[in-house]
Enzyme design. Structure first.
Site, PDB file in Angstrom:
ATOM      1  N   LYS A  73       0.833  -1.212   0.000  1.00  0.00           N
ATOM      2  CA  LYS A  73       0.000   0.000   0.000  1.00  0.00           C
ATOM      3  C   LYS A  73       0.867   1.262   0.000  1.00  0.00           C
ATOM      4  O   LYS A  73       0.547   2.243  -0.674  1.00  0.00           O
ATOM      5  CB  LYS A  73      -0.942  -0.001   1.209  1.00  0.00           C
ATOM      6  CG  LYS A  73      -1.931   1.143   1.167  1.00  0.00           C
ATOM      7  CD  LYS A  73      -3.089   0.962   2.093  1.00  0.00           C
ATOM      8  CE  LYS A  73      -4.085   2.096   1.906  1.00  0.00           C
ATOM      9  NZ  LYS A  73      -5.281   1.935   2.699  1.00  0.00           N
ATOM     10  N   ALA A  74       1.990   1.215   0.752  1.00  0.00           N
ATOM     11  CA  ALA A  74       2.890   2.375   0.798  1.00  0.00           C
ATOM     12  C   ALA A  74       3.426   2.675  -0.606  1.00  0.00           C
ATOM     13  O   ALA A  74       3.493   3.841  -1.023  1.00  0.00           O
ATOM     14  CB  ALA A  74       4.031   2.107   1.767  1.00  0.00           C
ATOM     15  N   ASP A  92      -5.095   2.531   8.313  1.00  0.00           N
ATOM     16  CA  ASP A  92      -5.909   1.309   8.304  1.00  0.00           C
ATOM     17  C   ASP A  92      -5.066   0.057   8.551  1.00  0.00           C
ATOM     18  O   ASP A  92      -5.399  -1.019   8.071  1.00  0.00           O
ATOM     19  CB  ASP A  92      -6.696   1.191   6.993  1.00  0.00           C
ATOM     20  CG  ASP A  92      -5.798   0.999   5.788  1.00  0.00           C
ATOM     21  OD1 ASP A  92      -4.580   1.302   5.894  1.00  0.00           O
ATOM     22  OD2 ASP A  92      -6.298   0.531   4.748  1.00  0.00           O
ATOM     23  N   LYS A 132     -18.526   5.071  -4.481  1.00  0.00           N
ATOM     24  CA  LYS A 132     -17.418   5.231  -5.421  1.00  0.00           C
ATOM     25  C   LYS A 132     -17.904   4.936  -6.839  1.00  0.00           C
ATOM     26  O   LYS A 132     -18.909   4.239  -7.021  1.00  0.00           O
ATOM     27  CB  LYS A 132     -16.281   4.270  -5.024  1.00  0.00           C
ATOM     28  CG  LYS A 132     -15.586   4.718  -3.744  1.00  0.00           C
ATOM     29  CD  LYS A 132     -14.506   3.768  -3.318  1.00  0.00           C
ATOM     30  CE  LYS A 132     -13.313   3.784  -4.243  1.00  0.00           C
ATOM     31  NZ  LYS A 132     -12.158   3.054  -3.641  1.00  0.00           N
ATOM     32  N   GLU A 159      -9.224   1.651  11.593  1.00  0.00           N
ATOM     33  CA  GLU A 159     -10.231   1.949  10.574  1.00  0.00           C
ATOM     34  C   GLU A 159     -11.444   1.053  10.803  1.00  0.00           C
ATOM     35  O   GLU A 159     -11.301  -0.171  10.921  1.00  0.00           O
ATOM     36  CB  GLU A 159      -9.696   1.703   9.157  1.00  0.00           C
ATOM     37  CG  GLU A 159     -10.728   2.139   8.123  1.00  0.00           C
ATOM     38  CD  GLU A 159     -10.477   1.610   6.719  1.00  0.00           C
ATOM     39  OE1 GLU A 159     -10.275   2.420   5.825  1.00  0.00           O
ATOM     40  OE2 GLU A 159     -10.489   0.373   6.534  1.00  0.00           O
ATOM     41  N   ASN A 168     -21.617  -5.880   1.773  1.00  0.00           N
ATOM     42  CA  ASN A 168     -20.439  -6.707   2.034  1.00  0.00           C
ATOM     43  C   ASN A 168     -20.320  -7.837   1.010  1.00  0.00           C
ATOM     44  O   ASN A 168     -19.223  -8.152   0.534  1.00  0.00           O
ATOM     45  CB  ASN A 168     -20.524  -7.281   3.450  1.00  0.00           C
ATOM     46  CG  ASN A 168     -19.222  -7.890   3.881  1.00  0.00           C
ATOM     47  OD1 ASN A 168     -18.169  -7.264   3.751  1.00  0.00           O
ATOM     48  ND2 ASN A 168     -19.276  -9.110   4.382  1.00  0.00           N
ATOM     49  N   ALA A 171     -19.015  -6.176  -2.076  1.00  0.00           N
ATOM     50  CA  ALA A 171     -17.614  -5.713  -1.947  1.00  0.00           C
ATOM     51  C   ALA A 171     -16.630  -6.886  -1.932  1.00  0.00           C
ATOM     52  O   ALA A 171     -15.522  -6.769  -2.448  1.00  0.00           O
ATOM     53  CB  ALA A 171     -17.453  -4.885  -0.679  1.00  0.00           C
ATOM     54  N   GLU A 174     -16.111  -7.858  -5.544  1.00  0.00           N
ATOM     55  CA  GLU A 174     -15.376  -6.795  -6.257  1.00  0.00           C
ATOM     56  C   GLU A 174     -13.900  -6.798  -5.847  1.00  0.00           C
ATOM     57  O   GLU A 174     -13.011  -6.620  -6.679  1.00  0.00           O
ATOM     58  CB  GLU A 174     -16.050  -5.447  -5.952  1.00  0.00           C
ATOM     59  CG  GLU A 174     -15.644  -4.317  -6.862  1.00  0.00           C
ATOM     60  CD  GLU A 174     -14.353  -3.633  -6.427  1.00  0.00           C
ATOM     61  OE1 GLU A 174     -13.736  -2.961  -7.264  1.00  0.00           O
ATOM     62  OE2 GLU A 174     -13.965  -3.775  -5.252  1.00  0.00           O
TER      63      GLU A 174
HETATM   64  P1  0O2 Z   1      -7.621  -4.229   2.117  1.00  0.00           P
HETATM   65  O1  0O2 Z   1      -6.969  -5.404   1.492  1.00  0.00           O
HETATM   66  O2  0O2 Z   1      -9.105  -4.438   2.290  1.00  0.00           O
HETATM   67  O3  0O2 Z   1      -6.966  -3.783   3.390  1.00  0.00           O
HETATM   68  P2  0O2 Z   1      -6.860   7.129   2.191  1.00  0.00           P
HETATM   69  O4  0O2 Z   1      -5.489   7.429   1.735  1.00  0.00           O
HETATM   70  O5  0O2 Z   1      -6.906   6.507   3.570  1.00  0.00           O
HETATM   71  O6  0O2 Z   1      -7.817   8.273   2.049  1.00  0.00           O
HETATM   72  P3  0O2 Z   1      -7.616   4.552   1.330  1.00  0.00           P
HETATM   73  O7  0O2 Z   1      -6.662   3.919   2.278  1.00  0.00           O
HETATM   74  O8  0O2 Z   1      -7.731   3.911  -0.038  1.00  0.00           O
HETATM   75  O9  0O2 Z   1      -7.343   6.067   1.143  1.00  0.00           O
HETATM   76  O10 0O2 Z   1      -8.970   4.610   2.099  1.00  0.00           O
HETATM   77  P4  0O2 Z   1     -10.395   4.116   1.775  1.00  0.00           P
HETATM   78  O11 0O2 Z   1     -10.937   4.653   0.501  1.00  0.00           O
HETATM   79  O12 0O2 Z   1     -11.129   4.472   3.017  1.00  0.00           O
HETATM   80  O13 0O2 Z   1     -10.242   2.539   1.578  1.00  0.00           O
HETATM   81  C1  0O2 Z   1      -9.698   1.741   2.570  1.00  0.00           C
HETATM   82  C2  0O2 Z   1     -10.241   0.336   2.512  1.00  0.00           C
HETATM   83  O14 0O2 Z   1     -11.613   0.320   2.149  1.00  0.00           O
HETATM   84  C3  0O2 Z   1      -9.579  -0.566   1.493  1.00  0.00           C
HETATM   85  O15 0O2 Z   1      -8.401  -1.077   2.058  1.00  0.00           O
HETATM   86  C4  0O2 Z   1     -10.662  -1.625   1.275  1.00  0.00           C
HETATM   87  O16 0O2 Z   1     -10.727  -2.544   2.378  1.00  0.00           O
HETATM   88  C5  0O2 Z   1     -11.916  -0.790   1.307  1.00  0.00           C
HETATM   89  N1  0O2 Z   1     -12.253  -0.274  -0.021  1.00  0.00           N
HETATM   90  C6  0O2 Z   1     -12.091   0.987  -0.462  1.00  0.00           C
HETATM   91  N2  0O2 Z   1     -12.519   1.103  -1.718  1.00  0.00           N
HETATM   92  C7  0O2 Z   1     -12.954  -0.117  -2.090  1.00  0.00           C
HETATM   93  C8  0O2 Z   1     -13.515  -0.624  -3.312  1.00  0.00           C
HETATM   94  O17 0O2 Z   1     -13.687   0.077  -4.305  1.00  0.00           O
HETATM   95  N3  0O2 Z   1     -13.839  -1.945  -3.329  1.00  0.00           N
HETATM   96  C9  0O2 Z   1     -13.672  -2.760  -2.239  1.00  0.00           C
HETATM   97  N4  0O2 Z   1     -14.037  -4.048  -2.369  1.00  0.00           N
HETATM   98  N5  0O2 Z   1     -13.120  -2.313  -1.083  1.00  0.00           N
HETATM   99  C10 0O2 Z   1     -12.777  -1.010  -1.013  1.00  0.00           C
HETATM  100  P5  0O2 Z   1      -7.209  -1.581   1.161  1.00  0.00           P
HETATM  101  O18 0O2 Z   1      -5.957  -1.344   1.913  1.00  0.00           O
HETATM  102  O19 0O2 Z   1      -7.282  -0.957  -0.214  1.00  0.00           O
HETATM  103  O20 0O2 Z   1      -7.447  -3.096   1.017  1.00  0.00           O
END
Ligand code: 0O2
Length: 220
Positions: A73-74, A92, A132, A159, A168, A171, A174
């Site tokens: 992610k970084a 998160d 989104k 988070e 859910n 998601a 997706e």
């Molecule tokens: P994982 O594997 O689930 O941990 P930011 O910089 O914080 O503003 P960020 O981190 O992208 O941006 O924050 P956001 O939008 O709040 O999304 C954080 C997490 O929400 C993601 O973590 C996903 O778990 C979920 N998420 C966000 N957008 C989507 C999407 O379009 N589809 C799905 N299925 N999940 C989503 P990670 O780290 O991306 O993934």
């Protein structure tokens, strides 16, 4: 996790035992913060059941991001990444997903969480009111939670994602598609998922309406 099998090397000082100890302590703080929030959610849910005769929470999922996905992610977000700045840059690392049955329950749970005197809401993203473009719906909160250490109290970020069972369900599929590299017809499947997100939304709204009607008649 032991220092032998730690799968990543942190950029600033990959080999020092000090860096490993810091990493272990950081992860312990995140695990403790998740336990604090989970306990609160269980308590709030039981209290809600006493007051209203039914629960808010269908299920809870929690996870601590693995070192691999922290680094992934970084890199993906082009973060100016180093070990000390990690907690400020990535909110998160500790995550809790609260799955509720009805759309109304999302805000009901949020209201109860934000009223907790020792929890601070640092950030709120409402992808329910404003989904989104891909159709994703969920309420995201970044919470600062106190963790009690031998050296004092530390605020740790967690988070919290709150969404319905139907959101859910959508998601999870997706998410699966976005992590698969070799799926043919990716674009077509994405378009289909956008359309299904609308169906899920319609279903959530209809179920919420039926629930409100049942409960209104029950209370007459
Ligand atoms: P994982 O594997 O689930 O941990 P930011 O910089 O914080 O503003 P960020 O981190 O992208 O941006 O924050 P956001 O939008 O709040 O999304 C954080 C997490 O929400 C993601 O973590 C996903 O778990 C979920 N998420 C966000 N957008 C989507 C999407 O379009 N589809 C799905 N299925 N999940 C989503 P990670 O780290 O991306 O993934």
């Amino acid at each position: 996790m032991t220092e032998q099998n730690l799968p990543v090397k942190f950029p600033n000082d990959p080999t020092s035992l000090k860096a490993l100890d810091n990493f272990r302590t950081l992860m312990l703080n995140y695990r403790s913060a998740v336990q604090v929030v989970e306990t609160k959610i269980h308590y709030l849910d039981q209290e809600y059941q006493i007051q209203h005769g039914h629960t808010l929470v269908d299920s809870l999922q929690s996870r601590i991001k693995s070192p691999e996905s922290i680094l992934e992610k970084a890199q993906r977000k082009h973060l100016d990444f180093n070990f000390e700045s990690l907690p400020e840059q990535m909110h998160d690392i500790a995550g809790i997903r609260i799955i509720v049955r009805f759309e109304d329950d999302i805000l009901a749970m949020e209201r109860r969480l934000e009223k907790q005197p020792d929890i601070k809401v640092l950030k709120r993203k409402d992808y329910v009111a404003k989904p989104k473009p891909n159709g994703y719906r969920s309420l995201h909160l970044i919470l600062a939670v106190p963790v009690y250490l031998s050296a004092g109290v530390q605020a740790v970020t967690v988070e919290v994602q709150i969404r319905t069972i139907a959101m859910n369900f959508w998601a999870s599929l997706e998410h699966e598609l976005s992590y698969k590299k070799n799926v043919r017809h990716q674009d077509e499947l994405r378009r289909e998922l956008i359309a299904k997100a609308e169906l899920v939304h319609q279903l959530d709204q209809d179920m919420n309406g039926i629930k409100n009607q049942i409960r209104a008649e029950e209370n007459q």
